[in-house]
Design a protein around this motif. Structure first.
Motif, PDB file in Angstrom:
ATOM      1  N   SER A 268       4.137   1.647 -10.455  1.00  0.00           N
ATOM      2  CA  SER A 268       3.574   0.624  -9.605  1.00  0.00           C
ATOM      3  C   SER A 268       3.064   1.374  -8.145  1.00  0.00           C
ATOM      4  O   SER A 268       2.474   0.560  -7.098  1.00  0.00           O
ATOM      5  CB  SER A 268       4.591  -0.200  -8.880  1.00  0.00           C
ATOM      6  N   GLU A 269       2.779   2.730  -8.351  1.00  0.00           N
ATOM      7  CA  GLU A 269       2.213   3.254  -7.007  1.00  0.00           C
ATOM      8  C   GLU A 269       1.666   4.686  -7.619  1.00  0.00           C
ATOM      9  O   GLU A 269       1.994   5.058  -8.563  1.00  0.00           O
ATOM     10  CB  GLU A 269       3.031   3.448  -5.932  1.00  0.00           C
TER      11      GLU A 269
ATOM     12  N   SER B 140      -4.326  -3.853  -9.615  1.00  0.00           N
ATOM     13  CA  SER B 140      -3.871  -3.461  -8.164  1.00  0.00           C
ATOM     14  C   SER B 140      -5.502  -3.260  -7.503  1.00  0.00           C
ATOM     15  O   SER B 140      -6.485  -2.986  -8.210  1.00  0.00           O
ATOM     16  CB  SER B 140      -3.529  -2.219  -8.186  1.00  0.00           C
ATOM     17  N   ASN B 141      -5.292  -3.503  -6.201  1.00  0.00           N
ATOM     18  CA  ASN B 141      -6.518  -3.200  -5.298  1.00  0.00           C
ATOM     19  C   ASN B 141      -6.884  -1.683  -5.513  1.00  0.00           C
ATOM     20  O   ASN B 141      -8.141  -1.552  -5.299  1.00  0.00           O
ATOM     21  CB  ASN B 141      -6.291  -3.483  -3.788  1.00  0.00           C
ATOM     22  N   HIS B 142      -6.164  -0.872  -6.255  1.00  0.00           N
ATOM     23  CA  HIS B 142      -6.432   0.536  -6.190  1.00  0.00           C
ATOM     24  C   HIS B 142      -7.554   0.777  -7.319  1.00  0.00           C
ATOM     25  O   HIS B 142      -8.001   1.924  -7.545  1.00  0.00           O
ATOM     26  CB  HIS B 142      -5.544   1.569  -6.224  1.00  0.00           C
TER      27      HIS B 142
ATOM     28  N   TYR C  11      -3.470   6.374 -10.746  1.00  0.00           N
ATOM     29  CA  TYR C  11      -2.648   4.885 -11.047  1.00  0.00           C
ATOM     30  C   TYR C  11      -3.841   3.860 -11.001  1.00  0.00           C
ATOM     31  O   TYR C  11      -3.803   3.033 -11.777  1.00  0.00           O
ATOM     32  CB  TYR C  11      -1.750   4.804  -9.798  1.00  0.00           C
TER      33      TYR C  11
ATOM     34  N   GLY D 229      -2.940  -6.765  -3.368  1.00  0.00           N
ATOM     35  CA  GLY D 229      -2.927  -5.843  -2.228  1.00  0.00           C
ATOM     36  C   GLY D 229      -1.655  -5.542  -1.891  1.00  0.00           C
ATOM     37  O   GLY D 229      -1.046  -4.656  -2.545  1.00  0.00           O
ATOM     38  N   SER D 230      -1.075  -5.736  -0.660  1.00  0.00           N
ATOM     39  CA  SER D 230       0.241  -5.219  -0.462  1.00  0.00           C
ATOM     40  C   SER D 230       1.257  -6.220  -0.147  1.00  0.00           C
ATOM     41  O   SER D 230       1.131  -7.092   0.917  1.00  0.00           O
ATOM     42  CB  SER D 230      -0.071  -4.300   1.179  1.00  0.00           C
TER      43      SER D 230
ATOM     44  N   ARG E 193       4.575  -7.495   0.686  1.00  0.00           N
ATOM     45  CA  ARG E 193       5.457  -7.280   1.588  1.00  0.00           C
ATOM     46  C   ARG E 193       6.020  -8.483   2.226  1.00  0.00           C
ATOM     47  O   ARG E 193       5.501  -9.495   2.136  1.00  0.00           O
ATOM     48  CB  ARG E 193       5.174  -6.264   2.516  1.00  0.00           C
TER      49      ARG E 193
ATOM     50  N   ARG F 294      -3.557  -1.400   8.089  1.00  0.00           N
ATOM     51  CA  ARG F 294      -4.357  -1.484   6.915  1.00  0.00           C
ATOM     52  C   ARG F 294      -4.014  -2.799   6.197  1.00  0.00           C
ATOM     53  O   ARG F 294      -4.674  -3.784   5.765  1.00  0.00           O
ATOM     54  CB  ARG F 294      -4.295  -0.450   5.806  1.00  0.00           C
ATOM     55  N   GLN F 295      -2.566  -3.118   6.300  1.00  0.00           N
ATOM     56  CA  GLN F 295      -1.994  -4.224   5.693  1.00  0.00           C
ATOM     57  C   GLN F 295      -2.258  -5.768   6.492  1.00  0.00           C
ATOM     58  O   GLN F 295      -2.145  -6.728   5.980  1.00  0.00           O
ATOM     59  CB  GLN F 295      -0.520  -4.258   5.461  1.00  0.00           C
TER      60      GLN F 295
ATOM     61  N   TYR G 103      -4.165   6.245  -0.478  1.00  0.00           N
ATOM     62  CA  TYR G 103      -4.149   6.565  -2.039  1.00  0.00           C
ATOM     63  C   TYR G 103      -5.607   7.467  -2.150  1.00  0.00           C
ATOM     64  O   TYR G 103      -5.428   8.240  -3.053  1.00  0.00           O
ATOM     65  CB  TYR G 103      -4.572   5.324  -2.800  1.00  0.00           C
TER      66      TYR G 103
HETATM   67  C1  15L Z   1      -0.314  -1.055  -4.690  1.00  0.00           C
HETATM   68  O1  15L Z   1      -0.956  -1.047  -5.897  1.00  0.00           O
HETATM   69  C2  15L Z   1       1.145  -0.588  -4.741  1.00  0.00           C
HETATM   70  O2  15L Z   1       1.879  -1.208  -5.935  1.00  0.00           O
HETATM   71  C3  15L Z   1       1.690  -1.231  -3.544  1.00  0.00           C
HETATM   72  O3  15L Z   1       3.046  -0.496  -3.574  1.00  0.00           O
HETATM   73  C4  15L Z   1       1.022  -0.644  -2.225  1.00  0.00           C
HETATM   74  O4  15L Z   1       1.138   0.680  -2.173  1.00  0.00           O
HETATM   75  C5  15L Z   1      -0.273  -1.306  -2.584  1.00  0.00           C
HETATM   76  O5  15L Z   1      -1.062  -0.917  -3.510  1.00  0.00           O
HETATM   77  C6  15L Z   1      -1.458  -1.183  -1.379  1.00  0.00           C
HETATM   78  O6  15L Z   1      -2.391  -0.978  -1.390  1.00  0.00           O
HETATM   79  O7  15L Z   1      -0.699  -1.380  -0.100  1.00  0.00           O
END
Ligand code: 15L
Length: 265
Positions: free
Chosen positions: A72-73, A111-113, A136, A164-165, A167, A174-175, A256
């Motif tokens: 997941s990261e 994921s946003n990534h 990832y 996104g994040s 939490r 950034r969050q 990232y």
């Molecule tokens: C993700 O894809 C991760 O799973 C998470 O842990 C965060 O790092 C998140 O992105 C992020 O971009 O903040």
């Protein structure tokens, strides 16, 4: 509806388990990590995403899957070696097992990534070209393309959530743009599971953050209406957060985008 959640022992999995409890007829939860005892209407099954036969057994009798399992990261070391079995082979096994078992709908935790290398000056919608920011993120692009294939070729409804994040509260500057609260996450998954039949969709998993660099305008029909906003926490939290590194602050994916630079993988 009988629902399977993979990666159910993870952060999002635990929140969905609680948030969706009692809403559907049956919850089958799976992970390689311990899931604790099954509650009423629940079943807990330990299984590895690398095992296609086990995935097929998990998908038997299931109407919809929420696929959260996998890495997941971005791993700090040996990213490809870790991501390949979990997020490439694993996501293939999940979709293929779901197809064989006749599952109608899959919600895939992307994921946003997958779009992390866009610059923050640009707002990115759900239909712009992918720009992964690491191995990832690349695996999430693969999962989205795989979902598209299973929608087009096999008639599955597939929702890819570029989360996104996730939490309790924003944890860095950034969050304020990327945060999604637990209750908004539950609502988003619920909408994807309960929306009338669709082929394929991509949606961003974000709360109602005014400074977000992603847009869900094209998927308003889904009915996802986030109730939380990172902005409500800015005044209290921001003074405690260190400034962002200027290079990381240029891109959606933040840290990232610089991971793995200059190091052979
Ligand atoms: C993700 O894809 C991760 O799973 C998470 O842990 C965060 O790092 C998140 O992105 C992020 O971009 O903040």
């Amino acid at each position: 509806m009988k629902l399977l959640i993979t990666g159910a022992a993870g952060k999002i999995g635990r929140v969905l388990r609680q948030g969706l409890r009692g809403r559907y007829d049956w919850l089958r939860l799976t992970d390689i990590a311990p899931l604790g005892p099954a509650g009423p209407g629940e079943e807990c099954v330990a299984a590895d995403l690398g095992d296609l036969a086990a995935m097929e057994r998990l998908c038997a009798g299931i109407d919809a899957v929420v696929h959260l399992g996998g890495v997941s990261e971005e791993p700090a070391e040996n990213a490809w070696a870790q991501v390949l079995p979990a997020n490439i082979v694993g996501v293939y096994n999940l979709f293929e097992a779901a197809r064989r078992a006749g599952v109608r709908r899959v919600v895939f935790a992307s994921s946003n990534h997958a779009v992390g290398f866009y610059e923050r000056s640009q707002t990115v919608g759900v239909d712009m070209p992918l720009r992964p920011d690491g191995i990832y993120g690349l695996s999430k692009c693969f999962g989205e393309a795989l979902g598209r294939l299973y929608a087009d070729k096999h008639g599955m409804s597939v929702a890819c959530l570029r989360i996104g994040s996730f939490r309790e509260l924003p944890e860095d500057r950034r969050q304020f743009a990327t945060w999604i609260s637990p209750r908004d996450m539950v609502q988003l998954v619920q909408r994807c599971l309960e929306a009338p039949s669709f082929d394929f969709l991509v949606a961003y998993g974000i709360s109602n953050n005014p400074t977000s660099f992603w847009s869900n305008d094209a998927v308003q029909w889904l009915g996802y209406r986030p109730q939380d906003s990172a902005e409500d926490h800015r005044a209290r939290l921001e003074p405690g957060f260190p400034p962002e590194d200027p290079v990381q602050a240029r891109f959606h994916g933040g840290s990232y985008c610089v991971m793995g630079l200059g190091k052979p993988q």
